[in-house]
Each structure stands twice: as structure tokens, then as C-alpha cells.
Design an enzyme around this catalytic site. Sequence first.
Site, mmCIF file in Angstrom:
data_model
loop_
_atom_site.group_PDB
_atom_site.id
_atom_site.type_symbol
_atom_site.label_atom_id
_atom_site.label_comp_id
_atom_site.label_asym_id
_atom_site.label_seq_id
_atom_site.Cartn_x
_atom_site.Cartn_y
_atom_site.Cartn_z
ATOM 1 N N SER A 21 0.647 -17.251 11.453
ATOM 2 C CA SER A 21 0.881 -17.263 10.009
ATOM 3 C C SER A 21 1.968 -16.257 9.665
ATOM 4 O O SER A 21 2.297 -15.382 10.453
ATOM 5 C CB SER A 21 -0.407 -16.933 9.263
ATOM 6 O OG SER A 21 -0.768 -15.599 9.516
ATOM 7 N N ALA A 22 2.495 -16.357 8.479
ATOM 8 C CA ALA A 22 3.575 -15.477 8.046
ATOM 9 C C ALA A 22 3.151 -14.015 8.057
ATOM 10 O O ALA A 22 3.974 -13.135 8.255
ATOM 11 C CB ALA A 22 4.042 -15.878 6.653
ATOM 12 N N CYS A 23 1.874 -13.764 7.864
ATOM 13 C CA CYS A 23 1.410 -12.378 7.785
ATOM 14 C C CYS A 23 0.687 -11.930 9.051
ATOM 15 O O CYS A 23 0.085 -10.868 9.077
ATOM 16 C CB CYS A 23 0.497 -12.197 6.575
ATOM 17 S SG CYS A 23 -0.924 -13.301 6.593
ATOM 18 N N SER A 24 0.736 -12.734 10.108
ATOM 19 C CA SER A 24 0.002 -12.369 11.322
ATOM 20 C C SER A 24 0.753 -11.321 12.124
ATOM 21 O O SER A 24 1.949 -11.128 11.986
ATOM 22 C CB SER A 24 -0.250 -13.601 12.195
ATOM 23 O OG SER A 24 0.941 -14.020 12.810
ATOM 24 N N THR A 25 0.021 -10.672 12.998
ATOM 25 C CA THR A 25 0.627 -9.726 13.915
ATOM 26 C C THR A 25 1.248 -10.507 15.063
ATOM 27 O O THR A 25 1.228 -11.729 15.076
ATOM 28 C CB THR A 25 -0.443 -8.767 14.467
ATOM 29 O OG1 THR A 25 -1.383 -9.528 15.206
ATOM 30 C CG2 THR A 25 -1.127 -8.009 13.340
#
Length: 73
Positions: A22-26
Site C-alpha cells: 500500500s502507499a503507506c506501507s513499510t
Amino acid sequence: GLEGEAIVLKLDEHGIMASTGSACSTKSLDPSHVLIAMGLSKVEAHGSLRVSISSFTKEEDVTRFVEVLKTIV
């Protein structure tokens, strides 16, 4: 049955940027918790891609992406 990271690397060879998280994943290689919550298996989730478009994306860009993806898969 394909590994998402392998597809991302092949797309990159063609100048197409995508990701598996996802766009906010590490930078974790764990499968997306969202896809798992939606009922996908870990294998299916590992084969997922995230592709983003914007107002600057042209129809030709999408067509090229689909054609390149077909050759990779």
C-alpha cells in the site's frame, strides 16, 4: 501464481513504476493486511500489484502498461 515483486522488477525494466504494498506501507515483504482481510490467501496477496494513475496519466500510458504486463505474465 506469480510473485508481485518479480513483476515489479520486470515492469521497472520497461520504465513502468509499480509496487506490491500500500502507499503507506513499510518496505516489509509481508502480504498486505488489507488483502488478507478481504479474503485473499497469502499466496494471492503476494502476487498483487499497486498501480496508481493521476490526472496526468494518458490513455496511451494505460494501454502500454496493459501490453507490457501481458508480456511479463
